[in-house]
Enzyme design. Structure first.
Site, PDB file in Angstrom:
ATOM      1  N   HIS A  10      28.392  30.767  48.143  1.00 40.67           N
ATOM      2  CA  HIS A  10      26.990  30.966  48.500  1.00 40.67           C
ATOM      3  C   HIS A  10      26.865  31.538  49.904  1.00 40.67           C
ATOM      4  CE1 HIS A  10      24.709  29.443  45.129  1.00 40.67           C
ATOM      5  NE2 HIS A  10      25.526  28.402  45.032  1.00 40.67           N
ATOM      6  N   ARG A  14      39.613  47.068  30.223  1.00 46.05           N
ATOM      7  CA  ARG A  14      40.385  47.267  31.438  1.00 46.05           C
ATOM      8  C   ARG A  14      41.861  47.528  31.130  1.00 46.05           C
ATOM      9  NH1 ARG A  14      39.433  42.456  33.835  1.00 46.05           N
ATOM     10  NH2 ARG A  14      37.406  43.261  34.540  1.00 46.05           N
ATOM     11  N   GLY A  58      40.903  43.261  38.191  1.00 46.17           N
ATOM     12  CA  GLY A  58      40.769  41.897  37.684  1.00 46.17           C
ATOM     13  C   GLY A  58      41.071  40.862  38.748  1.00 46.17           C
ATOM     14  N   GLY A 114      41.232  37.365  37.635  1.00 45.67           N
ATOM     15  CA  GLY A 114      41.674  36.165  36.944  1.00 45.67           C
ATOM     16  C   GLY A 114      40.577  35.136  36.752  1.00 45.67           C
TER      17      GLY A 114
END
Length: 472
Positions: free
Chosen positions: A240, A357, A414, A416
């Site tokens: 955040h 991908r 990517g 994960g």
């Protein structure tokens, strides 16, 4: 000296006391049985003199009449045999007494044979006329003459002692193994992700080494729960907090591009790409954190899973076109589920994007929607045509931040997190997700979600009794 030792010590001596008591009881029963045999044999032996006197004084008829009366009134069957081994009444010796007759002929005393409840006895004696006779008698002990339990066979009584030993061993085994199994179940639940699993509530107030082990396990589980929850809370807080400076970075980037003209266009474009990737990563992390505490039933509704997948495939195909790839729907079967649309869309979208991908240029990722044979689950199958995944890595594909190849995953964009989000979303809806290598190459990801049932849609996700905390 430990407390478990004293419990085993007391169990041992309790078992010994019960065995001793059982043995003493059996001995008393056997002694009572022997006493009855002796008393009955003595009564039958005392009839020998009467039989000889009646035979010599009244002859065969007098003896026969007396023997019948003896059988009727005392249930004793008697036979008088002369010195040559023949029945004086010229009757055949009954087969049950033939063995006794042979033994009595080789003996000079008294013989008693018993096979409970049958008793046989024989006496060798001489009459006043100096004639040798052999008196044999047999009877059967009636039930009313026995104490409770004596009339049973010896093997049945031995079985009582054996049953006591088995019962004590079973109770001791249960006392020791039951808390171990409870501890094992708590450990298995902890291993499945239920950090609230505890063992002591199932054991009660146990005060020995096993109880200490359970207390240590619960302390460890509580500490582990605190650490993991703290770690996840930290991850949510950091994610955040990163959003604000990232937004300011993108604003500053635009200002820098306007002021610099074309002098550093390449560098600024690269900064923008990395900022966008960082923004995507923060979004994924926040989504993953949201899945740890969300109640999926709060926004549960009826979803046409086929239309949802078609929408995802259209978006994926549009993005894939820029990379000279495609994404297509290979099979389309209508299916309706009760689920949180946002979570299911996120799950399907992450799996499809992952397939695109890793699909090579010029190839196509294939997606299909069907219903399994028992009509209980909607099945979404996503296949890419890439190199696949090593077999040992398949089980870890759905772990957060896990990459099969560090360099390859980073270069392809990517982090994960996508497959981990898909797995959590499927679990929250009581479905499943599985990855496997296709025989012809490429990775296949199968998502199964329960079909909509008749009744209250909002109860669909609560039917199995799982809580969102179980995924923590």
């Amino acid at each position: 000296m430990n407390r478990l030792f004293w419990k085993l010590f007391l169990w041992f001596w309790l078992a010994m006391a019960l065995m001793a008591g059982g043995t003493s009881w059996l001995t008393q029963q056997w002694m009572a049985e022997d006493q009855i045999i002796s008393e009955r044999a003595a009564v039958m032996q005392s009839q020998a003199g009467t039989a000889v006197a009646l035979y010599e004084q009244l002859g065969a008829d007098g003896l026969r009449h007396w023997l019948r009366e003896l059988l009727r009134s005392h249930h004793i069957r008697g036979i008088l045999v002369d010195q040559d081994g023949f029945n004086v009444l010229n009757e055949r010796i009954p087969p049950p007494m033939q063995k006794l007759s042979r033994k009595l002929g080789d003996s000079d005393g008294v013989i008693t044979m018993s096979r409970w409840p049958h008793i046989q006895t024989g006496v060798k004696l001489s009459s006043p006329l100096n004639v040798t006779y052999y008196w044999m008698a047999a009877t059967r002990v009636p039930r009313h003459a026995m104490q409770a339990g004596v009339e049973g066979a010896r093997w049945a009584r031995i079985a009582v002692a054996f049953a006591i030993a088995v019962l004590m061993c079973w109770l001791l085994s249960r006392y020791l193994t039951k808390p171990i199994r409870q501890l094992q179940n708590a450990a298995a639940n902890l291993g499945r992700g239920d950090l609230g699993a505890r063992s002591l509530p199932a054991m009660g107030a146990r005060r020995d080494e096993i109880g200490d082990l359970a207390q240590s396990f619960d302390d460890m589980a509580a500490q582990l729960q605190t650490l993991i929850q703290g770690q996840k809370q930290l991850l949510r807080d950091i994610s955040h907090e990163l959003r604000s400076p990232l937004a300011r970075l993108q604003v500053a980037l635009e200002l820098a591009r306007q002021k610099s003209g074309n002098t550093v266009t390449t560098e600024l474009s690269r900064i923008e790409i990395e900022a966008l990737r960082l923004n995507d990563l923060i979004g994924d992390v926040l989504m993953l954190a949201k899945l740890e505490s969300i109640d999926p039933s709060a926004e549960c509704g009826k979803i046409d899973i086929l239309e949802l997948v078609k929408d995802v495939v259209r978006d994926a195909a549009f993005e894939a076109e820029a990379q000279d790839k495609t994404a297509r729907l290979a099979e389309a079967m209508p299916a309706t589920i009760h689920a949180n649309a946002q979570l299911i869309r996120s799950a399907v979208e992450n799996v499809v994007r992952n397939a695109v991908r890793h699909t090579p240029k010029g190839a196509s990722a294939e997606i299909s929607v069907s219903v399994n044979q028992d009509k209980q689950q909607a099945v979404i199958i996503v296949r890419d045509f890439g190199p696949g995944v090593p077999e040992q890595a398949l089980a870890r594909l759905f772990e957060p931040f896990y990459r099969v190849s560090e360099a390859r995953e980073r270069s392809s964009g990517g982090y994960g997190v996508g497959l981990a989000i898909a797995a959590r979303a499927a679990e929250l809806h009581h479905g499943s997700i599985q990855a496997k290598n296709h025989a012809d190459g490429g990775l296949v990801v199968v998502i199964k979600l329960p079909l909509a049932q008749q009744g209250n849609p909002s109860a669909q996700l609560e039917r199995s009794g799982h809580s969102p905390k179980a995924l923590v």
